[in-house]
Write an enzyme that holds these catalytic residues in place. Sequence first.
Site, mmCIF file in Angstrom:
data_model
loop_
_atom_site.group_PDB
_atom_site.id
_atom_site.type_symbol
_atom_site.label_atom_id
_atom_site.label_comp_id
_atom_site.label_asym_id
_atom_site.label_seq_id
_atom_site.Cartn_x
_atom_site.Cartn_y
_atom_site.Cartn_z
ATOM 1 N N THR A 323 57.612 -29.089 -72.044
ATOM 2 C CA THR A 323 57.325 -27.686 -71.736
ATOM 3 C C THR A 323 57.927 -27.260 -70.407
ATOM 4 O OG1 THR A 323 55.273 -28.068 -70.536
ATOM 5 C CG2 THR A 323 55.112 -27.931 -72.935
ATOM 6 N N CYS A 324 57.825 -25.946 -70.143
ATOM 7 C CA CYS A 324 58.405 -25.393 -68.921
ATOM 8 C C CYS A 324 57.459 -25.541 -67.733
ATOM 9 C CB CYS A 324 58.721 -23.921 -69.130
ATOM 10 S SG CYS A 324 57.228 -22.947 -69.365
ATOM 11 N N ASP A 325 56.347 -26.264 -67.909
ATOM 12 C CA ASP A 325 55.359 -26.387 -66.847
ATOM 13 C C ASP A 325 55.717 -27.558 -65.920
ATOM 14 O OD1 ASP A 325 52.117 -25.545 -66.573
ATOM 15 O OD2 ASP A 325 52.765 -27.398 -65.626
ATOM 16 N N GLY A 326 55.648 -27.310 -64.619
ATOM 17 C CA GLY A 326 56.011 -28.339 -63.637
ATOM 18 C C GLY A 326 55.092 -29.548 -63.669
ATOM 19 N N ASN A 366 53.658 -22.885 -74.835
ATOM 20 C CA ASN A 366 55.113 -22.813 -75.046
ATOM 21 C C ASN A 366 55.471 -22.706 -76.528
ATOM 22 O OD1 ASN A 366 57.073 -24.563 -72.497
ATOM 23 N ND2 ASN A 366 55.385 -23.172 -72.228
#
Length: 376
Positions: A323-326, A366
Amino acid sequence: MALPVEPSLAVERFVASAELPTPYLVLDPYVVADRYNRLAAALPGAEIHYAVKACPHPEVLWTLAALGSGFDVASVGEVRLAVAAGADPDRICYGNPVRGPADIAAAHAAGVRRFVSDSAEDVRLLAATAPGARVLVRLLVSDAGSATPFAAKFGAVRGEAVRLLGAVADAGLVADGVAFHSGSQQLRPDAFADGITEALSVAAAAGLPRPVLDLGGGFPVAYLEPVPDIAAYAAAIHDALAGAEGVRLMLEPGRALVAESGLIRSTVLRVSRRPGVDDRRWVYLDVGRYSGLAETENEAIAYRVRVPGRSGPAEPVVLAGPTCDGDDVLYRRTPCPLPLSLEAGDVVDLLVAGAYTASYASVAFNGLPPLPVHTV
Ligand SMILES: Cc1ncc(COP(=O)(O)O)c(C=O)c1O
């Protein structure tokens, strides 16, 4: 010591022949049955209540209900799952002390009579909405030695626990005993012994004649490193109970019954070199923090990772989710050596992944679906 185990033959056959989209979790209910039987044999006479949250898959619940297991539930939804699997409501304990009146009333209407509580406010709610309830008061104990500690979210200190047991009886409910949970993946058998000593002292101070002692869950499994085996926990528990009379034991294992039954199969999306950022390769999988690997938060649980189709020299990587989560990075500190030949499209398996995975997956972060679960 208990050593890391390999997936069951049935799971190996499944992943070798199933042509299914990844990621997915595959579970072997026979392994669940085996771990239940082992725990029951190690602690004869203890009432086992499987902690549904660890893996609420219907086949896991049917398997355990058929073996006579009780269930520890955290919500009305879990009450319904357990009842649908054939559980006797009298063997269901509503262990999560955080709930509203509608939750208590619905559980009571479904036949649940045993509740764990840790506050005067909740005891008042139980008195109003669950007549005849048998109540265990949760004692705050040390969770040192646990990989996923509770950070004192639950439990009353000793004096308050004694007062709460008095309040339970004054409210016309049954003061049944004392519960504690010394944290999940608890690597110190003595944590159980210490909890028992404190719980016995609370039960005595509250004047309970034949107390139930609910030791919670926490029995560990071997992920990367060996852990003390169940016999060490049984011995510590046995020693701590020496001389105590009339005690009825309850256990609420989750992880120890289901973790070794499961494997997550995933696919590598990308292997990147990141010049100027990291000397290591970054490996991105199609499974991550939000599709079931919640327990990789703070790298608390380190799954064994294997690459079935590759061999040869390996070097440490940073393992990340899709996903785009850090925060969707699984392991930065935990050593994770993977073959140098690894490429996008390769299959990667996470072993001993049956506990606290699918039940933690988000529904659509996402746009990714929850982790599919298959059984053999
Ligand atoms: C109240 C309670 N009982 C039982 C369990 C199961 O613990 P474990 O999976 O470590 O056996 C948990 C999980 O954290 C819990 O909160």
